[in-house]
Structure formats: structure tokens, C-alpha cells
Design a protein around this motif. Structure first.
Motif, PDB file in Angstrom:
ATOM      1  N   SER A  83      34.446  52.325  39.160  1.00 26.01           N
ATOM      2  CA  SER A  83      36.114  52.070  40.115  1.00 26.01           C
ATOM      3  C   SER A  83      35.439  51.586  41.588  1.00 26.01           C
ATOM      4  CB  SER A  83      36.694  53.190  40.099  1.00 26.01           C
ATOM      5  OG  SER A  83      36.137  54.402  40.799  1.00 26.01           O
ATOM      6  N   ARG A  84      34.332  52.152  42.043  1.00 25.98           N
ATOM      7  CA  ARG A  84      33.993  51.861  43.378  1.00 25.98           C
ATOM      8  C   ARG A  84      33.180  50.447  43.543  1.00 25.98           C
ATOM      9  NH1 ARG A  84      36.500  53.903  47.105  1.00 25.98           N
ATOM     10  NH2 ARG A  84      34.724  53.370  48.582  1.00 25.98           N
ATOM     11  N   THR A  85      33.190  49.721  42.744  1.00 26.19           N
ATOM     12  CA  THR A  85      32.370  48.633  42.681  1.00 26.19           C
ATOM     13  C   THR A  85      33.089  47.621  43.691  1.00 26.19           C
ATOM     14  OG1 THR A  85      31.557  48.601  40.492  1.00 26.19           O
ATOM     15  CG2 THR A  85      31.384  46.326  41.424  1.00 26.19           C
ATOM     16  N   ALA A  86      32.808  46.445  44.266  1.00 22.83           N
ATOM     17  CA  ALA A  86      33.140  45.512  45.129  1.00 22.83           C
ATOM     18  C   ALA A  86      34.004  44.543  44.502  1.00 22.83           C
ATOM     19  CB  ALA A  86      32.179  44.756  45.958  1.00 22.83           C
ATOM     20  N   THR A  87      35.070  44.343  44.947  1.00 16.47           N
ATOM     21  CA  THR A  87      36.213  43.569  44.242  1.00 16.47           C
ATOM     22  C   THR A  87      36.843  42.589  45.198  1.00 16.47           C
ATOM     23  OG1 THR A  87      38.497  43.606  43.148  1.00 16.47           O
ATOM     24  CG2 THR A  87      37.998  45.422  44.816  1.00 16.47           C
ATOM     25  N   SER A  88      36.969  41.173  44.300  1.00  9.52           N
ATOM     26  CA  SER A  88      37.437  40.249  44.972  1.00  9.52           C
ATOM     27  C   SER A  88      38.896  40.402  45.458  1.00  9.52           C
ATOM     28  CB  SER A  88      37.284  38.664  44.218  1.00  9.52           C
ATOM     29  OG  SER A  88      37.799  37.897  44.989  1.00  9.52           O
ATOM     30  N   MET A  89      39.222  40.205  46.958  1.00 11.58           N
ATOM     31  CA  MET A  89      40.612  40.142  47.350  1.00 11.58           C
ATOM     32  C   MET A  89      41.212  41.660  47.205  1.00 11.58           C
ATOM     33  SD  MET A  89      42.028  36.451  47.000  1.00 11.58           S
ATOM     34  CE  MET A  89      42.491  36.478  45.506  1.00 11.58           C
ATOM     35  N   PHE A  90      40.520  42.694  47.076  1.00 13.81           N
ATOM     36  CA  PHE A  90      41.146  44.005  46.404  1.00 13.81           C
ATOM     37  C   PHE A  90      42.092  43.864  45.113  1.00 13.81           C
ATOM     38  CE2 PHE A  90      43.362  47.870  47.555  1.00 13.81           C
ATOM     39  CZ  PHE A  90      42.501  48.770  47.484  1.00 13.81           C
ATOM     40  N   MET A  91      41.708  42.941  44.398  1.00 14.60           N
ATOM     41  CA  MET A  91      42.675  42.768  43.217  1.00 14.60           C
ATOM     42  C   MET A  91      42.460  43.645  42.146  1.00 14.60           C
ATOM     43  SD  MET A  91      44.973  40.531  43.906  1.00 14.60           S
ATOM     44  CE  MET A  91      45.236  41.402  45.394  1.00 14.60           C
ATOM     45  N   GLN A  92      40.998  44.186  42.049  1.00 17.06           N
ATOM     46  CA  GLN A  92      40.562  45.171  41.097  1.00 17.06           C
ATOM     47  C   GLN A  92      41.021  44.676  39.696  1.00 17.06           C
ATOM     48  OE1 GLN A  92      40.542  49.204  42.452  1.00 17.06           O
ATOM     49  NE2 GLN A  92      42.200  48.708  43.944  1.00 17.06           N
ATOM     50  N   ASN A  93      40.412  43.527  39.496  1.00 19.07           N
ATOM     51  CA  ASN A  93      40.623  43.031  37.897  1.00 19.07           C
ATOM     52  C   ASN A  93      39.912  43.030  36.779  1.00 19.07           C
ATOM     53  OD1 ASN A  93      43.034  41.236  38.885  1.00 19.07           O
ATOM     54  ND2 ASN A  93      41.688  39.864  39.943  1.00 19.07           N
ATOM     55  N   ALA A  94      39.130  44.258  36.762  1.00 22.41           N
ATOM     56  CA  ALA A  94      38.265  44.795  35.859  1.00 22.41           C
ATOM     57  C   ALA A  94      38.688  46.026  35.223  1.00 22.41           C
ATOM     58  CB  ALA A  94      36.845  44.715  36.286  1.00 22.41           C
ATOM     59  N   SER A  95      38.299  46.292  33.826  1.00 23.25           N
ATOM     60  CA  SER A  95      38.688  47.457  33.272  1.00 23.25           C
ATOM     61  C   SER A  95      37.421  48.102  32.025  1.00 23.25           C
ATOM     62  CB  SER A  95      39.994  47.414  32.525  1.00 23.25           C
ATOM     63  OG  SER A  95      41.240  47.639  33.246  1.00 23.25           O
TER      64      SER A  95
ATOM     65  N   ALA B 290      38.103  37.470  38.740  1.00 28.21           N
ATOM     66  CA  ALA B 290      38.104  38.726  37.606  1.00 28.21           C
ATOM     67  C   ALA B 290      36.889  38.883  36.718  1.00 28.21           C
ATOM     68  CB  ALA B 290      39.209  38.613  36.616  1.00 28.21           C
ATOM     69  N   MET B 291      36.100  37.620  36.655  1.00 29.37           N
ATOM     70  CA  MET B 291      34.839  37.704  35.927  1.00 29.37           C
ATOM     71  C   MET B 291      33.828  38.305  36.954  1.00 29.37           C
ATOM     72  SD  MET B 291      32.912  36.704  33.237  1.00 29.37           S
ATOM     73  CE  MET B 291      33.434  35.525  32.419  1.00 29.37           C
ATOM     74  N   GLU B 292      34.013  37.847  38.293  1.00 33.03           N
ATOM     75  CA  GLU B 292      33.038  38.309  38.924  1.00 33.03           C
ATOM     76  C   GLU B 292      33.103  39.877  39.498  1.00 33.03           C
ATOM     77  OE1 GLU B 292      34.235  36.049  42.698  1.00 33.03           O
ATOM     78  OE2 GLU B 292      33.432  34.102  41.803  1.00 33.03           O
ATOM     79  N   ASP B 293      34.413  40.303  39.551  1.00 36.14           N
ATOM     80  CA  ASP B 293      34.707  41.689  39.704  1.00 36.14           C
ATOM     81  C   ASP B 293      33.914  42.536  38.413  1.00 36.14           C
ATOM     82  OD1 ASP B 293      36.135  41.331  41.905  1.00 36.14           O
ATOM     83  OD2 ASP B 293      37.941  42.329  40.733  1.00 36.14           O
ATOM     84  N   THR B 294      34.103  42.001  37.123  1.00 36.23           N
ATOM     85  CA  THR B 294      33.717  42.698  35.966  1.00 36.23           C
ATOM     86  C   THR B 294      32.234  42.879  35.783  1.00 36.23           C
ATOM     87  OG1 THR B 294      35.567  41.834  34.844  1.00 36.23           O
ATOM     88  CG2 THR B 294      33.990  42.953  33.513  1.00 36.23           C
ATOM     89  N   LEU B 295      31.387  41.492  36.231  1.00 31.08           N
ATOM     90  CA  LEU B 295      30.153  41.663  36.180  1.00 31.08           C
ATOM     91  C   LEU B 295      29.377  42.444  37.239  1.00 31.08           C
ATOM     92  CD1 LEU B 295      29.650  37.617  35.482  1.00 31.08           C
ATOM     93  CD2 LEU B 295      29.366  39.670  33.769  1.00 31.08           C
ATOM     94  N   LEU B 296      30.002  42.583  38.297  1.00 32.91           N
ATOM     95  CA  LEU B 296      29.450  43.208  39.354  1.00 32.91           C
ATOM     96  C   LEU B 296      29.573  44.851  38.944  1.00 32.91           C
ATOM     97  CD1 LEU B 296      30.903  41.731  42.567  1.00 32.91           C
ATOM     98  CD2 LEU B 296      28.658  41.951  42.091  1.00 32.91           C
ATOM     99  N   ALA B 297      30.744  45.238  38.280  1.00 31.76           N
ATOM    100  CA  ALA B 297      31.072  46.503  37.698  1.00 31.76           C
ATOM    101  C   ALA B 297      29.912  46.823  36.833  1.00 31.76           C
ATOM    102  CB  ALA B 297      32.391  46.612  37.438  1.00 31.76           C
ATOM    103  N   PHE B 298      29.820  45.804  35.854  1.00 29.97           N
ATOM    104  CA  PHE B 298      28.794  46.197  35.091  1.00 29.97           C
ATOM    105  C   PHE B 298      27.324  46.673  35.292  1.00 29.97           C
ATOM    106  CE2 PHE B 298      25.021  44.967  32.335  1.00 29.97           C
ATOM    107  CZ  PHE B 298      25.378  45.274  30.980  1.00 29.97           C
ATOM    108  N   GLN B 299      26.902  45.668  36.653  1.00 32.92           N
ATOM    109  CA  GLN B 299      25.666  46.079  37.098  1.00 32.92           C
ATOM    110  C   GLN B 299      25.404  47.264  37.773  1.00 32.92           C
ATOM    111  OE1 GLN B 299      22.713  44.041  36.381  1.00 32.92           O
ATOM    112  NE2 GLN B 299      21.833  46.046  37.044  1.00 32.92           N
TER     113      GLN B 299
END
Length: 250
Positions: free
Chosen positions: A37-49, A110-119
Motif C-alpha cells: 500500500s505504501r508504494t509510489a503511485t502515479s498521480m496518486f491514483m493507486q491503480n493496483a490491487s 496502472a501497470m507502473e503502479d503494479t510493477l513498483l508494488a511487486f518489487q
């Protein structure tokens, strides 16, 4: 070169494909969820689950689709998801149209959000002396995977992650020398495959635990082999499935 506990852990990363029959406890799960949940997110959209798969029948089906016996076996299975459904619902329930949620631009964010969260989660996993293996195979059969996960429109599984207590000690897999992948200011266009001769030799001395009695092919042989040769796979339907999920329409 700088060394500290974080960097040394990253430099010694090894994909783990055999885990002890131990699942994560509540504290470990809560930690990984919070890191996610604390991962960087593009435009604060938080497009990952994040999906934690515990249903045995579902894990078995995912294992079949991935074609890897360690998927959904010992340890814990997570699926990282591009999620534009949630924000679409926010807009819809507050009397707004879908806006740009169907565009390729927003999908990439959203893909960027998700991959950043993965790492981010991956780093946390190894910091707790656990191991993991990324599961790109969750997209080998995209339509069946979407049905198995019962995902709504405007979502898409990007990567899986099998996490657990390591029950093997693989070798450190050799990577391309830095001079071939890290550049200053401009991308060099004078690449010569013959310059990979030494690296090819290093790769052929590496033994992969998935076939411990056989050395793997050189890097250049892998690149010129079946992996990139022209052949049809279910992955060729990824664009179609993205469109069916109402993603990347514009």
C-alpha cells in the motif's frame, strides 16, 4: 561500491522454487500488505490491487495454467493486479462518466503502479529472510486466468509471486556485464554480439536447479532459440483480452 544490508540482499537475489511447508503468519501478511500500500503511485491514483490466493481448488487451477508445480504449492501465492475498476466505480457512483480509465495511457500508469508494488513487496519478502519467485506464467493463458480469478472489467493480472521459507539454495545466476546495459546520456548503437563471448562462457558454467544435471545454454543461444522464435501461444491473445477487459481501448 557501497554495501549495506538492503543492497547486499538485492545483489544476492535468487528466485526460489522450492519452499518449506509453512505459510505466512498474520504479522508477515499484514507487513506485506502495508508495504504494497505504501508504494509510489502515479498521480496518486493507486491503480493496483493484490490478491492472496488461499482457496485450494483455485490454487490448483492456477498451477495447471502456469504449468509449474511449485505455483500454489508450499508457501503463499499472490497475484498483482492492474486495477482501474475501483476508480471507475468511484466516478460512476459520484455521477461521473468513465473519463480516461479505458485509455492506454492510464493502463500504463496502472501497470507502473503494479510493477513498483511487486518489487516493493519482493524487497520486503527477502528482508524477512523469506524467498520468492516471480510468476510471469500467470499470463500464459490469459482468458482462462481471468475466469479462474473471477476478475471484473478494468482489471488485469500482471505478475504472480510465490512466497515462502526457502527449501533450496540455488546458485547466483550470472547477469549481463554492466557495460551492456547501463549507459551515460545516449544509447550506443555499435553493439557487436561477438563481445558477449566471455559472458556466454560464464552462463554455460551455471547450473540451474530446475535441471541440476545439465548446464544451461549460453545467453546468445537462448536469445536465438525457441523463446523468441516465431510461434503462436495463448499469450498472443493478451491484447484481445485487455480489450475485453475494457483496457487500452484508445
Amino acid at each position: 561500491m557501497i554495501h549495506n544490508s538492503t543492497i547486499d540482499t538485492q545483489l544476492n537475489h535468487k528466485s526460489i522454487r522450492k519452499f518449506k511447508d509453512i505459510t505466512l503468519n498474520h504479522e508477515q501478511l499484514e507487513t506485506l500488505y502495508t508495504v504494497f500500500s505504501r508504494t509510489a503511485t502515479s498521480m496518486f491514483m493507486q491503480n493496483a490491487s493484490l490478491l492472496h490466493i488461499t482457496d485450494e481448488a483455485k490454487k490448483q487451477k492456477i498451477q495447471e495454467l502456469c504449468g509449474q508445480k511449485y505455483v500454489g504449492a508450499e508457501g503463499d501465492l499472490f497475484i498483482f493486479i492492474v486495477d482501474l475498476y475501483r476508480n471507475q466505480q468511484i466516478r460512476k457512483q459520484l455521477n461521473k462518466d468513465d473519463g480516461r480509465v479505458h485509455t492506454t495511457d492510464i493502463f500504463f500508469q496502472a501497470m507502473e503502479d503494479t510493477l513498483l508494488a511487486f518489487q516493493n513487496v519482493a524487497n520486503a519478502v527477502e528482508s524477512m529472510d523469506l524467498g520468492y519467485v516471480p510468476l510471469g506464467t500467470i499470463n500464459d493463458h490469459p482468458l482462462q486466468m481471468l475466469k479462474t480469478l473471477d476478475l471484473p472489467k478494468l482489471t488485469f493480472p500482471v505478475l504472480g509471486m510465490q512466497v515462502g521459507v526457502p527449501d533450496q539454495e540455488p546458485q547466483l545466476k550470472p547477469r549481463l556485464p554492466l557495460k551492456f546495459i547501463c549507459f551515460e546520456d545516449s544509447y550506443p548503437k555499435d553493439f557487436d554480439v561477438k563481445d558477449l563471448k566471455d559472458y556466454d562462457q560464464v552462463v554455460t558454467t551455471y547450473y540451474d536447479l530446475r535441471d541440476s544435471n545439465r548446464r544451461i545454454d549460453s545467453f546468445t543461444k537462448q536469445i536465438t532459440g525457441a523463446k523468441l522464435n516465431n510461434h503462436e501461444t495463448d499469450r498472443d491473445q493478451l491484447v484481445k483480452e485487455l480489450h475485453q477487459q475494457e483496457l487500452c481501448l484508445d
